[in-house]
Scaffold this motif. Structure first.
Motif, short mmCIF file in Angstrom:
data_model
loop_
_atom_site.label_atom_id
_atom_site.label_comp_id
_atom_site.label_asym_id
_atom_site.label_seq_id
_atom_site.Cartn_x
_atom_site.Cartn_y
_atom_site.Cartn_z
N ASN A 1 0.86 -1.28 0.20
CA ASN A 1 -0.08 -0.01 0.06
C ASN A 1 0.96 0.98 0.13
N GLN A 2 1.20 1.74 -1.34
CA GLN A 2 1.86 2.88 -1.34
C GLN A 2 1.43 4.19 -0.64
N ASN A 3 0.31 4.19 -0.38
CA ASN A 3 -0.35 5.41 0.48
C ASN A 3 -0.03 5.38 2.00
N ALA A 4 0.11 4.14 2.53
CA ALA A 4 0.48 3.91 3.68
C ALA A 4 1.80 4.52 4.05
N HIS A 5 2.53 4.25 2.97
CA HIS A 5 3.99 4.65 3.18
C HIS A 5 4.38 6.03 2.78
N ARG A 6 3.48 6.73 1.95
CA ARG A 6 3.59 7.90 1.30
C ARG A 6 4.36 9.11 2.44
N PRO A 7 3.69 9.48 3.65
CA PRO A 7 4.06 10.26 4.35
C PRO A 7 5.72 10.05 4.79
N MET A 8 5.96 9.06 4.75
CA MET A 8 7.42 8.67 5.19
C MET A 8 8.49 8.83 3.99
N SER A 9 7.80 8.34 2.91
CA SER A 9 8.57 8.38 1.67
C SER A 9 8.81 9.83 1.27
N ASN A 10 8.08 10.71 1.80
CA ASN A 10 8.47 12.08 1.27
C ASN A 10 9.64 12.65 1.87
#
Length: 144
Positions: A42-51
């Motif tokens: 789930n890329q959305n679950a990782h999105r805040p950290m991946s920023n």
């Protein structure tokens, strides 16, 4: 009994997913089924950290690949002849029934009763609950 030609087991690294995998093995072996082992990242679950760290998604992919390779090896050692390891991207609730099930013509999904994402379950309901309502094929929910 209806033959299950393709059995899908959804994994996410949780203990419950491991129980689902273990439950799927004897069914796949006895039926001579293809066993598809999938993990949906789930890329959305990782999105805040991946920023902040672009390697987060890459690490999730590496972990998923290692997990799937290990599960595939176990399934083959158990005697399941046709094993596919598959990484997909998106929300597991949406991706499994709308993309993975039709892609492999799945007859049975084996999933754990709960998984890793307790927050999503609290607000949106569990993946297993969603699959039982929307998969378009039989779903077996495994409880430890």
């Amino acid at each position: 009994m209806h033959t299950m030609n393709v059995i899908l087991v959804a994994v996410d690294g949780s203990r419950e997913a491991g129980h689902a995998f273990e439950a799927a093995l004897p069914i796949a072996k006895a039926q001579g089924s293809q066993l598809v082992i999938t993990q949906v990242i789930n890329q959305n679950a990782h999105r805040p950290m991946s920023n902040y760290d672009s390697s987060i998604i890459g690490e999730a992919e590496n972990e998923a690949r290692q997990r799937l390779d290990q599960y595939k090896k176990q399934a083959e050692e158990f005697g399941v002849i046709d094993v596919v390891a598959d990484i997909e991207y998106g929300s597991p609730k949406i991706t499994i029934p709308s993309e993975v099930v039709p892609k492999y013509h799945v007859d049975l999904i084996v999933t754990g009763a709960t998984g890793l994402n307790a927050v999503e379950k609290l607000f949106l309901g569990s993946v297993s609950e969603h699959l039982t309502k929307n998969a378009g094929c039989s779903v077996m929910v495994v409880r430890p």
